[in-house]
Design an enzyme around this catalytic site. Structure first.
Site, PDB file in Angstrom:
ATOM      1  N   ASP A 224       9.072   9.016   1.954  1.00  0.00           N
ATOM      2  CA  ASP A 224       8.998   8.946   3.410  1.00  0.00           C
ATOM      3  C   ASP A 224      10.418   8.873   3.955  1.00  0.00           C
ATOM      4  OD1 ASP A 224       7.439   8.377   6.011  1.00  0.00           O
ATOM      5  OD2 ASP A 224       8.854   6.695   5.908  1.00  0.00           O
ATOM      6  N   GLU A 313       6.532  14.661   3.609  1.00  0.00           N
ATOM      7  CA  GLU A 313       5.808  14.976   4.830  1.00  0.00           C
ATOM      8  C   GLU A 313       6.224  16.337   5.372  1.00  0.00           C
ATOM      9  OE1 GLU A 313       4.723  11.277   7.512  1.00  0.00           O
ATOM     10  OE2 GLU A 313       6.803  11.127   6.862  1.00  0.00           O
ATOM     11  N   CYS A 372      -4.008   2.567   6.420  1.00  0.00           N
ATOM     12  CA  CYS A 372      -3.863   1.424   5.507  1.00  0.00           C
ATOM     13  C   CYS A 372      -4.072   1.912   4.074  1.00  0.00           C
ATOM     14  CB  CYS A 372      -4.875   0.339   5.854  1.00  0.00           C
ATOM     15  SG  CYS A 372      -4.898  -1.052   4.692  1.00  0.00           S
ATOM     16  N   CYS A 375      -7.362  -0.118   2.423  1.00  0.00           N
ATOM     17  CA  CYS A 375      -8.758   0.146   2.793  1.00  0.00           C
ATOM     18  C   CYS A 375      -8.951   1.502   3.463  1.00  0.00           C
ATOM     19  CB  CYS A 375      -9.271  -0.964   3.712  1.00  0.00           C
ATOM     20  SG  CYS A 375      -8.477  -1.003   5.343  1.00  0.00           S
ATOM     21  N   CYS A 392      -8.708  -4.777   7.113  1.00  0.00           N
ATOM     22  CA  CYS A 392      -8.598  -5.732   6.004  1.00  0.00           C
ATOM     23  C   CYS A 392      -7.570  -6.824   6.256  1.00  0.00           C
ATOM     24  CB  CYS A 392      -8.259  -4.998   4.706  1.00  0.00           C
ATOM     25  SG  CYS A 392      -6.697  -4.106   4.759  1.00  0.00           S
ATOM     26  N   ASP A 399       7.346   2.125   6.683  1.00  0.00           N
ATOM     27  CA  ASP A 399       7.863   3.124   5.752  1.00  0.00           C
ATOM     28  C   ASP A 399       7.281   2.954   4.353  1.00  0.00           C
ATOM     29  OD1 ASP A 399       9.400   4.011   7.876  1.00  0.00           O
ATOM     30  OD2 ASP A 399      11.126   2.776   7.333  1.00  0.00           O
TER      31      ASP A 399
END
Length: 460
Positions: A224, A313, A372, A375, A392, A399
């Site tokens: 990232d 990305e 997330c 979850c 959660c 990052d």
């Protein structure tokens, strides 16, 4: 258009950059070559525009523009074009033929980029009609592809046609030892002015070793990139492996840039002090660029040599710079430009091929930061660096979470269609109402829309 080089299996094209230390005579000769390239480019643009104008006026057709065709035309008129206005002396023999060929080839490529863009076959920004190059605005550069060009065995000199042997500041052993072993062949040498210096980029065809050179071939990581950190590297197990700080070279030099810019604004344009301040400003900008480039190359080379699969990305960096009207938008755009978010992906796209690793570019709309990783809940987090998941209740660092999600990214199944088929401009959009005949029908040129894309070019 110029024919593309076919790279043999097991070979690749690399470039090595060296800073030149020319004598005054050699520097003057290089400046003449820069001007000769601009002259040939502007003459070619004038000739192409004249052909288009003649076709629109009376339908006169000309041959398909190419380097071969226009170079023949140039050789018939260069005695009339390259004449000193004061002495009447023909000056084209003072420069290598490569300078004129480079200018003509650049204009031909610009012409076909424009035509491909009009036909909707070119991705990226819209390209307009080729424009004339002016000294002081156009980047000084010239490319040599034939003739007496070589890297000298003493590892301290480069030889260029007409100009001769030029000393380099750096040692050229990186490329010379490959040439000596028969693993590399010089394709071209491009000289360009970079601020107050002259750089030579030696483009060579290099034979890569067949064995894998990746330290961890089974490693799968997500990278990232951002402004807070230059890069965050994590694996699919949720472990953050590396947090690379952002050097922020522009921020570090901003105070000096402002000081020199204000000092130059108080000088008379063209005066000695104005030129001195301009030189100082160029040195500062070059320093910023060199620091940024160094850190990015070190990072991307280390990643390509270490990990077997790298996921990044698919950011729209240019679109991010167009954000306006938001609080702090100007400072944010400057920080985004300083971080060079699109450069790591570009570097990895060819370095992974060199070292035997693989690169995966995640979908542009993949919500890596706001998903997330525990979850898989997706929520809007704005610009917050840390956020708590509503699903959660786990607190994430922006990052780190994005890098973990990228490491777990799976490529979507390919669509049905020919292998390697490229999506042309607008091919992925839905049709909508518009004027009959499309974009070309709105051009009041007096010719049918279907004839417009060629503009007097007879395709044989």
């Amino acid at each position: 258009m110029m024919a593309r080089l076919k790279v043999p299996e097991g070979w690749c094209v690399q470039a090595f950059r060296f800073t030149l230390n020319p004598t005054q005579t050699q520097a003057a000769s290089l400046a003449r070559h820069f001007g000769a390239r601009r002259k040939a480019f502007n003459w070619t643009v004038t000739a192409l525009k004249a052909d288009i104008k003649a076709w629109r006026a009376d339908g006169t057709e000309s041959a398909k523009p190419s380097l071969r065709v226009l170079r023949k035309r140039w050789n018939t008129v260069k005695d009339q074009v390259c004449v000193n206005a004061q002495t009447g002396q023909v000056w084209w023999p003072e420069c290598s033929k490569e300078a004129y060929a480079d200018g003509i080839a650049g204009a031909v490529d610009a012409y076909w980029n424009w035509q491909s863009c009009r036909a909707g076959k070119r991705a990226g920004k819209t390209v307009g009609v080729p424009r004339f190059k002016k000294k002081g605005r156009d980047a000084d550069r010239v490319c040599f592809t034939t003739g007496a060009m070589r890297v000298e065995p003493d590892r301290r000199h480069l030889t260029l046609p007409v100009i001769g042997t030029i000393r380099t500041y750096e040692n050229t052993r990186r490329v010379e030892r490959l040439i000596a072993k028969g693993r590399a062949r010089v394709l071209a040498i491009t000289v360009r002015r970079n601020g107050t210096r002259l750089d030579a980029s030696v483009r060579v065809l290099v034979q890569r070793p067949q064995q894998r050179r990746v330290a961890l071939p089974d490693s799968r990581v997500g990278v990232d990139v951002g402004v807070r950190r230059l890069a965050t590297v994590a694996d699919a197990e949720g472990t953050v492996l590396e947090q690379v700080p952002n050097p922020r070279p522009l921020d570090a030099a901003l105070r000096g840039l402002r000081r020199v810019s204000r000092a130059r604004s108080r000088c008379t344009k063209g005066s000695r002090r104005y030129c001195e301040r301009t030189t100082e400003l160029s040195r500062l900008h070059r320093r910023v660029n060199d620091v940024r480039t160094h850190h990015l190359h070190v990072l991307t080379t280390r990643l390509a040599k270490t990990h077997g699969r790298i996921v990044v990305e698919g950011l729209d960096a240019a679109g991010m710079l167009r954000q306006k009207g938001l609080p702090g938008a100007r400072a944010r755009r400057r920080a985004l430009s300083d971080a060079a978010l699109a450069t790591p992906r570009r570097h990895l796209s060819y370095k992974t091929g060199w070292y035997g690793s693989s690169l995966v570019v995640a979908d542009r709309w993949f919500p890596s930061s706001k998903t997330c990783h525990a979850c898989r809940h997706v929520q809007d987090i704005g610009w917050d660096e840390k956020w708590q998941c509503d699903g959660c209740s786990i607190t994430h660092q922006r990052d780190d979470n994005a890098a973990i999600n990228l490491a777990r990214y799976e490529e979507p199944p390919s669509v049905v269609g020919p292998v390697g088929a490229a999506v042309k401009r607008g091919a992925d959009r839905k049709t909508g109402p518009g004027p009959a005949g499309g974009r070309e029908a709105r051009k009041a040129t007096g010719h049918p829309a279907g004839e417009q894309p060629r503009d007097g070019v007879q395709v044989k």
